[in-house]
Design a protein around this motif. Structure first.
Motif, PDB file in Angstrom:
ATOM      1  N   ASN A 205     -61.603  -4.238   4.967  1.00 18.42           N
ATOM      2  CA  ASN A 205     -62.943  -3.911   5.452  1.00 18.42           C
ATOM      3  C   ASN A 205     -62.963  -2.966   6.649  1.00 18.42           C
ATOM      4  OD1 ASN A 205     -61.732  -6.057   6.904  1.00 18.42           O
ATOM      5  ND2 ASN A 205     -63.687  -6.465   7.902  1.00 18.42           N
ATOM      6  N   LEU A 206     -61.810  -2.530   7.130  1.00 16.14           N
ATOM      7  CA  LEU A 206     -61.836  -1.565   8.239  1.00 16.14           C
ATOM      8  C   LEU A 206     -62.527  -0.294   7.744  1.00 16.14           C
ATOM      9  CD1 LEU A 206     -58.226  -1.852   9.748  1.00 16.14           C
ATOM     10  CD2 LEU A 206     -60.346  -2.922  10.561  1.00 16.14           C
ATOM     11  N   PRO A 207     -63.446   0.275   8.529  1.00 16.11           N
ATOM     12  CA  PRO A 207     -64.185   1.447   8.051  1.00 16.11           C
ATOM     13  C   PRO A 207     -63.394   2.751   8.154  1.00 16.11           C
ATOM     14  CG  PRO A 207     -64.994   0.783  10.198  1.00 16.11           C
ATOM     15  CD  PRO A 207     -63.971  -0.246   9.802  1.00 16.11           C
ATOM     16  N   PHE A 208     -62.178   2.684   8.717  1.00 16.79           N
ATOM     17  CA  PHE A 208     -61.322   3.875   8.855  1.00 16.79           C
ATOM     18  C   PHE A 208     -59.997   3.607   8.144  1.00 16.79           C
ATOM     19  CE2 PHE A 208     -60.854   1.033  12.468  1.00 16.79           C
ATOM     20  CZ  PHE A 208     -59.484   0.801  12.469  1.00 16.79           C
ATOM     21  N   ILE A 209     -59.138   4.623   8.087  1.00 14.98           N
ATOM     22  CA  ILE A 209     -57.792   4.413   7.550  1.00 14.98           C
ATOM     23  C   ILE A 209     -56.815   4.364   8.716  1.00 14.98           C
ATOM     24  CG2 ILE A 209     -55.954   5.432   6.119  1.00 14.98           C
ATOM     25  CD1 ILE A 209     -58.347   6.509   4.379  1.00 14.98           C
ATOM     26  N   GLY A 210     -56.055   3.280   8.771  1.00 13.32           N
ATOM     27  CA  GLY A 210     -55.143   3.087   9.892  1.00 13.32           C
ATOM     28  C   GLY A 210     -53.719   2.825   9.424  1.00 13.32           C
ATOM     29  N   VAL A 211     -52.783   3.022  10.346  1.00 18.23           N
ATOM     30  CA  VAL A 211     -51.370   2.763  10.062  1.00 18.23           C
ATOM     31  C   VAL A 211     -51.001   1.412  10.674  1.00 18.23           C
ATOM     32  CG1 VAL A 211     -48.990   3.532  10.497  1.00 18.23           C
ATOM     33  CG2 VAL A 211     -50.784   5.203  10.024  1.00 18.23           C
ATOM     34  N   VAL A 212     -50.347   0.573   9.877  1.00 17.00           N
ATOM     35  CA  VAL A 212     -49.911  -0.720  10.411  1.00 17.00           C
ATOM     36  C   VAL A 212     -48.493  -0.589  10.947  1.00 17.00           C
ATOM     37  CG1 VAL A 212     -49.668  -3.188   9.912  1.00 17.00           C
ATOM     38  CG2 VAL A 212     -51.026  -1.767   8.416  1.00 17.00           C
ATOM     39  N   THR A 213     -48.287  -1.076  12.138  1.00 16.71           N
ATOM     40  CA  THR A 213     -46.916  -1.138  12.678  1.00 16.71           C
ATOM     41  C   THR A 213     -46.604  -2.582  13.030  1.00 16.71           C
ATOM     42  OG1 THR A 213     -47.856  -0.445  14.775  1.00 16.71           O
ATOM     43  CG2 THR A 213     -46.690   1.241  13.538  1.00 16.71           C
ATOM     44  N   PHE A 214     -45.360  -2.914  12.912  1.00 18.77           N
ATOM     45  CA  PHE A 214     -44.919  -4.300  13.118  1.00 18.77           C
ATOM     46  C   PHE A 214     -43.968  -4.352  14.304  1.00 18.77           C
ATOM     47  CE2 PHE A 214     -45.680  -3.355   8.685  1.00 18.77           C
ATOM     48  CZ  PHE A 214     -46.539  -4.359   8.288  1.00 18.77           C
TER      49      PHE A 214
ATOM     50  N   MET B  28     -44.113 -12.044  13.881  1.00 22.91           N
ATOM     51  CA  MET B  28     -44.259 -10.578  13.799  1.00 22.91           C
ATOM     52  C   MET B  28     -45.693 -10.163  14.143  1.00 22.91           C
ATOM     53  SD  MET B  28     -42.095  -8.052  12.658  1.00 22.91           S
ATOM     54  CE  MET B  28     -41.282  -8.018  11.060  1.00 22.91           C
ATOM     55  N   LYS B  29     -45.811  -9.245  15.099  1.00 25.64           N
ATOM     56  CA  LYS B  29     -47.147  -8.818  15.527  1.00 25.64           C
ATOM     57  C   LYS B  29     -47.524  -7.537  14.772  1.00 25.64           C
ATOM     58  CE  LYS B  29     -49.514  -7.892  19.934  1.00 25.64           C
ATOM     59  NZ  LYS B  29     -49.627  -6.412  19.908  1.00 25.64           N
ATOM     60  N   GLU B  30     -48.761  -7.482  14.305  1.00 27.08           N
ATOM     61  CA  GLU B  30     -49.228  -6.296  13.584  1.00 27.08           C
ATOM     62  C   GLU B  30     -50.243  -5.548  14.432  1.00 27.08           C
ATOM     63  OE1 GLU B  30     -49.225  -9.157   9.758  1.00 27.08           O
ATOM     64  OE2 GLU B  30     -50.995  -7.870  10.003  1.00 27.08           O
ATOM     65  N   THR B  31     -50.065  -4.236  14.477  1.00 31.32           N
ATOM     66  CA  THR B  31     -51.026  -3.393  15.195  1.00 31.32           C
ATOM     67  C   THR B  31     -51.508  -2.310  14.235  1.00 31.32           C
ATOM     68  OG1 THR B  31     -49.397  -3.594  16.965  1.00 31.32           O
ATOM     69  CG2 THR B  31     -51.337  -2.282  17.453  1.00 31.32           C
ATOM     70  N   VAL B  32     -52.785  -1.944  14.340  1.00 27.75           N
ATOM     71  CA  VAL B  32     -53.329  -0.884  13.485  1.00 27.75           C
ATOM     72  C   VAL B  32     -53.824   0.255  14.358  1.00 27.75           C
ATOM     73  CG1 VAL B  32     -55.048  -0.301  11.727  1.00 27.75           C
ATOM     74  CG2 VAL B  32     -54.076  -2.605  11.769  1.00 27.75           C
ATOM     75  N   ARG B  33     -53.307   1.459  14.099  1.00 28.77           N
ATOM     76  CA  ARG B  33     -53.835   2.626  14.832  1.00 28.77           C
ATOM     77  C   ARG B  33     -54.530   3.563  13.839  1.00 28.77           C
ATOM     78  NH1 ARG B  33     -50.470   6.959  13.647  1.00 28.77           N
ATOM     79  NH2 ARG B  33     -48.360   6.252  13.170  1.00 28.77           N
ATOM     80  N   ILE B  34     -55.572   4.221  14.305  1.00 26.37           N
ATOM     81  CA  ILE B  34     -56.385   5.060  13.412  1.00 26.37           C
ATOM     82  C   ILE B  34     -55.623   6.321  12.994  1.00 26.37           C
ATOM     83  CG2 ILE B  34     -58.515   6.428  13.202  1.00 26.37           C
ATOM     84  CD1 ILE B  34     -59.906   4.485  15.034  1.00 26.37           C
ATOM     85  N   LEU B  35     -55.598   6.550  11.678  1.00 27.74           N
ATOM     86  CA  LEU B  35     -55.000   7.773  11.135  1.00 27.74           C
ATOM     87  C   LEU B  35     -56.120   8.744  10.743  1.00 27.74           C
ATOM     88  CD1 LEU B  35     -52.353   9.211  10.093  1.00 27.74           C
ATOM     89  CD2 LEU B  35     -52.817   8.134   7.891  1.00 27.74           C
ATOM     90  N   LEU B  36     -57.135   8.217  10.041  1.00 24.96           N
ATOM     91  CA  LEU B  36     -58.284   9.029   9.625  1.00 24.96           C
ATOM     92  C   LEU B  36     -59.555   8.260   9.967  1.00 24.96           C
ATOM     93  CD1 LEU B  36     -56.805   9.879   6.112  1.00 24.96           C
ATOM     94  CD2 LEU B  36     -57.228  11.578   7.896  1.00 24.96           C
ATOM     95  N   SER B  37     -60.413   8.877  10.746  1.00 27.11           N
ATOM     96  CA  SER B  37     -61.632   8.183  11.184  1.00 27.11           C
ATOM     97  C   SER B  37     -62.619   8.066  10.027  1.00 27.11           C
ATOM     98  CB  SER B  37     -62.288   8.948  12.330  1.00 27.11           C
ATOM     99  OG  SER B  37     -62.840  10.157  11.830  1.00 27.11           O
TER     100      SER B  37
END
Ligand code: IMP
Ligand code: MG
Length: 175
Positions: free
Chosen positions: A164-173, A1-10
């Protein structure tokens, strides 16, 4: 399963909003001190950024409760893993939490901390997913309401990763 993170709140959006909330807290607690309770581990980054910006005297303590394993759905089971070091009698207590999801963790925490006789007890959360509420919990301070998506970063994890990511992101699988 591949995980991707996209920025929701910078990082900038989050820091700016924390600044506003800290100002509000400083006004509301004017002439008093505030005892921040950090719910480990997710709220650590939020606690630091918030505490630095509060202008009334601040003390802090830490506790850890478990409600999630390595999954993205709440188990409904809440357990104290690490309790507070100090009593709460007569203190103006502000719980600092990363996210209110089902509300189970917070309704439990509010209940047990209320029994320790604080002068006041309030809740401050970085994120709120109101759509997913099972236990009725209303935060006194909320930085952001977010949609029903699994988020990471700024202290929040997926299977202990991404805190430790400095932003809030959404994880998609994806496969
Ligand atoms: P609740 O008891 O369902 O409200 O869940 C509270 C805890 O679940 C939070 O303090 C987080 O640690 C975790 N949690 C809920 N939603 C998320 C999310 O989207 N990302 C990461 N952790 C989450
Ligand atoms: Mg948490």
């Amino acid at each position: 399963m591949k995980e991707t993170v996209r920025i929701l709140l910078s990082e900038q959006e989050v820091d700016q909003r924390i600044e506003e909330i800290a100002k509000q807290i400083s006004e509301d607690y004017a002439g008093k001190s505030v005892h921040l309770i950090c719910v480990l581990k997710g709220a650590v980054f939020f606690l630091c950024e918030l505490a630095k910006r509060i202008t009334v005297p601040v003390t802090m303590d830490f506790m850890s409760v478990s409600s999630y394993g390595n999954d993205t759905k709440s188990s409904g089971v809440v357990r104290i893993v690490k309790d507070l070091d100090e009593p709460l009698d007569g203190k103006n207590v502000l719980i600092v939490e990363d996210i209110v999801d089902s509300g189970r963790t917070l309704s439990y925490l509010l209940h047990i901390l209320e029994e320790r006789n604080p002068a006041s007890l309030r809740l401050c959360t970085l994120l709120d997913k109101p759509e997913r509420r099972v236990s009725q919990v209303v935060a006194d301070y909320t930085c952001f309401n977010i949609p029903d998506e699994f988020v990471v970063g700024y202290g929040l994890d997926y299977a202990q990763k991404y805190r430790n990511l400095p932003f809030i992101g959404v994880v998609t699988f994806s496969d």
